[in-house]
Design a protein around this motif. Structure first.
Motif, PDB file in Angstrom:
ATOM      1  N   VAL A 145       0.879  -1.158   0.000  1.00  0.00           N
ATOM      2  CA  VAL A 145       0.000   0.000   0.000  1.00  0.00           C
ATOM      3  C   VAL A 145       0.918   1.209   0.000  1.00  0.00           C
ATOM      4  O   VAL A 145       1.819   1.318   0.841  1.00  0.00           O
ATOM      5  N   ALA A 146       0.727   2.111  -0.978  1.00  0.00           N
ATOM      6  CA  ALA A 146       1.622   3.263  -1.110  1.00  0.00           C
ATOM      7  C   ALA A 146       0.823   4.488  -1.505  1.00  0.00           C
ATOM      8  O   ALA A 146      -0.265   4.394  -2.080  1.00  0.00           O
ATOM      9  N   GLY A 147       1.372   5.644  -1.199  1.00  0.00           N
ATOM     10  CA  GLY A 147       0.772   6.888  -1.644  1.00  0.00           C
ATOM     11  C   GLY A 147       1.025   7.097  -3.125  1.00  0.00           C
ATOM     12  O   GLY A 147       1.869   6.420  -3.743  1.00  0.00           O
ATOM     13  N   PHE A 148       0.290   8.045  -3.725  1.00  0.00           N
ATOM     14  CA  PHE A 148       0.470   8.298  -5.149  1.00  0.00           C
ATOM     15  C   PHE A 148       1.870   8.846  -5.453  1.00  0.00           C
ATOM     16  O   PHE A 148       2.315   8.802  -6.596  1.00  0.00           O
ATOM     17  N   GLY A 150       4.473   7.527  -4.206  1.00  0.00           N
ATOM     18  CA  GLY A 150       5.356   6.381  -4.095  1.00  0.00           C
ATOM     19  C   GLY A 150       5.768   6.023  -2.685  1.00  0.00           C
ATOM     20  O   GLY A 150       6.438   5.006  -2.474  1.00  0.00           O
ATOM     21  N   THR A 151       5.361   6.822  -1.677  1.00  0.00           N
ATOM     22  CA  THR A 151       5.739   6.522  -0.301  1.00  0.00           C
ATOM     23  C   THR A 151       5.043   5.253   0.169  1.00  0.00           C
ATOM     24  O   THR A 151       3.817   5.154   0.162  1.00  0.00           O
ATOM     25  N   ILE A 152       5.835   4.244   0.597  1.00  0.00           N
ATOM     26  CA  ILE A 152       5.291   2.948   1.007  1.00  0.00           C
ATOM     27  C   ILE A 152       4.705   3.066   2.407  1.00  0.00           C
ATOM     28  O   ILE A 152       5.361   3.540   3.332  1.00  0.00           O
ATOM     29  N   GLY A 172       7.699   3.872   4.793  1.00  0.00           N
ATOM     30  CA  GLY A 172       8.238   5.227   4.807  1.00  0.00           C
ATOM     31  C   GLY A 172       9.208   5.499   3.676  1.00  0.00           C
ATOM     32  O   GLY A 172       9.539   6.655   3.409  1.00  0.00           O
ATOM     33  N   ARG A 173       9.662   4.437   3.004  1.00  0.00           N
ATOM     34  CA  ARG A 173      10.583   4.593   1.887  1.00  0.00           C
ATOM     35  C   ARG A 173       9.794   4.830   0.605  1.00  0.00           C
ATOM     36  O   ARG A 173       8.620   4.476   0.506  1.00  0.00           O
ATOM     37  N   ASN A 174      10.440   5.413  -0.404  1.00  0.00           N
ATOM     38  CA  ASN A 174       9.756   5.648  -1.672  1.00  0.00           C
ATOM     39  C   ASN A 174       9.961   4.457  -2.596  1.00  0.00           C
ATOM     40  O   ASN A 174      11.088   3.989  -2.795  1.00  0.00           O
ATOM     41  N   LEU A 175       8.854   3.960  -3.121  1.00  0.00           N
ATOM     42  CA  LEU A 175       8.897   2.792  -4.002  1.00  0.00           C
ATOM     43  C   LEU A 175       9.785   3.038  -5.215  1.00  0.00           C
ATOM     44  O   LEU A 175      10.474   2.128  -5.697  1.00  0.00           O
ATOM     45  N   PHE A 176       9.800   4.282  -5.718  1.00  0.00           N
ATOM     46  CA  PHE A 176      10.580   4.581  -6.913  1.00  0.00           C
ATOM     47  C   PHE A 176      12.076   4.393  -6.677  1.00  0.00           C
ATOM     48  O   PHE A 176      12.837   4.216  -7.638  1.00  0.00           O
ATOM     49  N   ASP A 177      12.520   4.426  -5.414  1.00  0.00           N
ATOM     50  CA  ASP A 177      13.929   4.196  -5.117  1.00  0.00           C
ATOM     51  C   ASP A 177      14.347   2.765  -5.438  1.00  0.00           C
ATOM     52  O   ASP A 177      15.535   2.481  -5.599  1.00  0.00           O
ATOM     53  N   PRO A 223      -6.266   2.149  -7.700  1.00  0.00           N
ATOM     54  CA  PRO A 223      -6.468   3.092  -6.613  1.00  0.00           C
ATOM     55  C   PRO A 223      -7.429   2.544  -5.558  1.00  0.00           C
ATOM     56  O   PRO A 223      -8.311   1.731  -5.856  1.00  0.00           O
ATOM     57  N   GLY A 224      -7.269   3.004  -4.318  1.00  0.00           N
ATOM     58  CA  GLY A 224      -8.182   2.623  -3.241  1.00  0.00           C
ATOM     59  C   GLY A 224      -8.013   3.541  -2.048  1.00  0.00           C
ATOM     60  O   GLY A 224      -6.920   3.597  -1.458  1.00  0.00           O
ATOM     61  N   ASP A 225      -9.054   4.307  -1.716  1.00  0.00           N
ATOM     62  CA  ASP A 225      -9.032   5.215  -0.567  1.00  0.00           C
ATOM     63  C   ASP A 225      -7.863   6.185  -0.633  1.00  0.00           C
ATOM     64  O   ASP A 225      -7.172   6.442   0.367  1.00  0.00           O
ATOM     65  N   GLY A 226      -7.609   6.708  -1.832  1.00  0.00           N
ATOM     66  CA  GLY A 226      -6.537   7.689  -1.974  1.00  0.00           C
ATOM     67  C   GLY A 226      -5.147   7.101  -1.947  1.00  0.00           C
ATOM     68  O   GLY A 226      -4.169   7.829  -1.742  1.00  0.00           O
ATOM     69  N   LEU A 227      -5.022   5.785  -2.174  1.00  0.00           N
ATOM     70  CA  LEU A 227      -3.732   5.111  -2.122  1.00  0.00           C
ATOM     71  C   LEU A 227      -3.576   4.186  -3.325  1.00  0.00           C
ATOM     72  O   LEU A 227      -4.549   3.869  -4.016  1.00  0.00           O
ATOM     73  N   ILE A 228      -2.342   3.743  -3.555  1.00  0.00           N
ATOM     74  CA  ILE A 228      -2.070   2.717  -4.554  1.00  0.00           C
ATOM     75  C   ILE A 228      -2.093   1.362  -3.850  1.00  0.00           C
ATOM     76  O   ILE A 228      -1.362   1.144  -2.879  1.00  0.00           O
TER      77      ILE A 228
END
Length: 633
Positions: A145-148, A150-152, A172-177, A223-228
């Motif tokens: 579950v991550a923010g748009f 990319g924050t996990i 707390g890490r960014n998925l794109f990393d 998407p789901g509840d404002g999250l990925i």
């Protein structure tokens, strides 16, 4: 007040007798006065509770109010809301009770049903939550579950097994990393699409393992509840196997291609021999007629030789287009206008038995393209469509502005984003999947020997890829064919067509203007220098890059350098021109070349004052281009 739902009664001071004053519908009929009221009206299981409440009200001389079960007149057990008020005597003693009994059986039944439903729903929710938790914990697929951005926010334990990352290292890490740099742009585009409400059933990228290697992950995300919300499966082994199979298939296709080349080389050689016969025969007759002094009919021999040479040029251009090594002259082009300008030619080419329909999306942005090559591609597609409809039919040419998401772009093997499409659709014989798979191969053709080299679609494919786009075929047997060119749009304005100069009226040189001609082919040098001399220029010749650079280092006046790109001796034409510009800042250069690799000679890399012409070209056009370049401010 309805008699069936309420009873008005009076009770003795000690509740030993009851008298119904009105009603009597829902309570069991026990007479107007009954010393056994409690036992006759109240079920056994409720008698103790009701008796305790009565004694509490008598003791406190307070209002009696209780919801309890009763025996119903119709039989069975129901519920009533009983309420009684004490009547006090002069000494404050209770002399009598007056009260009401209201039937609340239906309400209690509804409340009980609702209670059971709630308990059932709570149980279902608890069971489903437990199922999801088990799935989250036990799944071998990685989930997150991550923010748009990319924050996990959460990951499941499979991350540790598949990619070596425990949850504490990821939250707390960014998925794109973790995404491979080559896949980062596509992944960011997909995340943006998910933020816009789009879901993806299949998207592949490479994610970094804790040991520093990368693994291929096949994602399903939405998407789901404002999250990925995403789940991924490691498909590295499948990709490895697929790559092996693809290499094996490619080797097989190369083998088939070489077989096709072997089969068709005879036809290609046959076509070129015909063309060469037309050229050499015309020149021999031209030489003989000049020697005989019969110059009255020379024009037809010249025209025949020129026509055969032009046809041979078209074949070589198609070969260069497929190899993506042709020299393009891209310009911001209005695709709709280009199609409109070709309609008459297309209708004459396909014949009256085929109806041509043009559908252009209005207000398309321009496309940065070589307009001549796009015209050739469109004409080739229309000719293919004509050949697929021998008995006539419908030909539809469409232009559109399309946005490709990362999934569609991945299928087409081009970056996601905006594209202009030029599509040609026919209702002809169509293609089988096997033919579609090989349609862009060079020399592949379904035409009989002598009726085509099999270079048409391969040339179109090479041109589209070299221009930053793609070509795609959709077809099935008997259902017709659609071929679409996907081309990236351009932010600039379309270039207005400039009126062409009459080569016969090419302007003459100014006094003293000198042109350095460098080419390793003596015939080319001879022709170019003769044309320049006729126009009044002073030509200087060199056969290689070293010789040309030697002249550039001298004090000789040089107004223009005309050079081939591929030169012998270790220094190509581009290197010589750059060295010459270091010696003579602002030196004007015209490259003449049979082909140009974009890495060596792309228009994006040509400095101001440099232009390119593709061999073969007419001497008249060369004269015009030389004058234009020298005259440029």
């Amino acid at each position: 007040m309805s008699a069936s739902s309420e009873v008005l009664y009076s009770m003795s001071a000690d509740w030993s007798e009851m008298r119904q004053l009105t009603g009597g519908g829902f309570l069991a009929d026990t007479g107007s006065a009954n010393p056994r009221w409690l036992t006759d009206h109240i079920p056994d299981g409720e008698q103790a509770r009701v008796a305790a409440a009565i004694q509490e009200a008598i003791r406190n001389k307070a209002v009696f109010s209780l919801e309890h079960q009763v025996r119903l007149a119709a039989g069975g057990i129901g519920w009533t809301q009983s309420r009684a008020v004490p009547l006090l005597g002069p000494a404050g003693e209770i002399t009598e009770w007056f009260g009401t009994a209201n039937d609340v059986t239906a309400r209690r039944a509804a409340e009980e049903a609702l209670r059971r439903l709630n308990e059932s729903l709570e149980q279902q929710v608890a069971e489903r939550t437990a199922d999801r938790n088990r799935l989250w914990t036990l799944s071998k697929d990685i989930m997150l579950v991550a923010g748009f951005d990319g924050t996990i926010q959460a990951t499941n334990p499979a991350w540790a097994e598949s990619l070596g990352w425990p949850e504490d290292d990821l939250v707390g890490r960014n998925l794109f990393d973790l995404v491979h740099p080559e896949d980062l742009e596509r992944t960011a585009a997909c995340a943006a699409a998910i933020a816009g409400g789009q879901a993806f059933k299949r998207f592949e990228n490479r994610c970094r393992h804790a040991d520093g290697t990368y693994r291929w992950i096949n994602w399903a995300a939405g998407p789901g509840d404002g999250l990925i919300i995403a789940a991924g499966r490691d498909v590295t082994e499948e990709r490895t196997i697929a790559d092996v199979l693809l290499r094996t298939e490619e080797q097989l296709r190369q083998s088939q291609k070489m077989e096709a080349v072997g089969q068709l080389t005879g036809g290609l050689a046959h076509d070129f021999n015909n063309l060469l016969t037309g050229i050499t025969g015309s020149l021999e007759l031209l030489q003989a007629r000049v020697a005989q002094g019969r110059v009255g009919s020379l024009e037809r021999y010249i025209s025949a030789a020129r026509g055969a040479a032009d046809r041979a040029t078209a074949v070589t251009h198609r070969l260069l287009a497929f190899s993506r090594r042709q020299t393009l002259d891209p310009k911001p082009t209005d695709m709709n206008r280009l199609v409109r300008d070709m309609v008459d030619l297309i209708r004459r080419t396909v014949g009256p038995a085929i109806t041509v329909q043009i559908v252009g999306e209005p207000e398309l942005p321009p496309v940065l393209i070589d307009p001549n090559q796009l015209e050739n591609a469109l004409l080739n597609l229309c000719i293919n469509a004509r050949d697929a409809m021998p008995d006539g039919g419908r030909l539809r040419i469409e232009t559109h502005h399309r946005t490709l998401d990362c999934h569609a772009a991945q299928e087409l093997e081009i970056p996601a984003g905006e594209y202009l499409t030029l599509c040609v659709t026919d209702n002809g014989t169509g293609m089988t999947p096997e033919v579609i798979a090989r349609a862009f191969d060079p020399f592949f053709t379904t035409k009989p020997l002598g009726e085509g080299t099999g270079l048409g679609l391969s040339m179109i494919y090479g041109f589209a890829r070299q221009s930053g786009g793609q070509a795609h075929i959709a077809s099935s047997p008997g259902q017709g064919t659609t071929v679409c060119l996907y081309l990236p749009p351009h932010a600039g304005r379309p270039v207005e067509e400039e009126p062409s100069l009459d080569p016969a009226e090419a302007p003459l040189a100014q006094q003293g203007e000198t042109v350095l001609v460098v080419d390793d082919e003596p015939t080319v040098r001879m022709l170019v220098t003769e044309v320049l001399e006729e126009l009044g220029y002073t030509p200087i010749e060199a056969a290689d890059g070293a010789g040309g650079l030697h002249i550039l280092r001298s004090n000789t006046r040089i107004d223009l350098l005309v050079t081939d790109v591929g030169l012998p001796g270790g220094m190509n034409g581009r290197q010589m021109a750059e060295a010459g510009r270091a010696l003579r800042p602002g030196l004007k250069v015209l490259f003449i070349t049979g082909y140009a690799d974009n890495a060596v000679l792309g228009h994006d890399h040509l400095a101001e004052g440099m232009q390119v012409m593709v061999k073969p070209f007419s001497m008249e056009l060369l004269a015009t281009r030389v004058r234009e370049i020298i005259a440029e401010a």
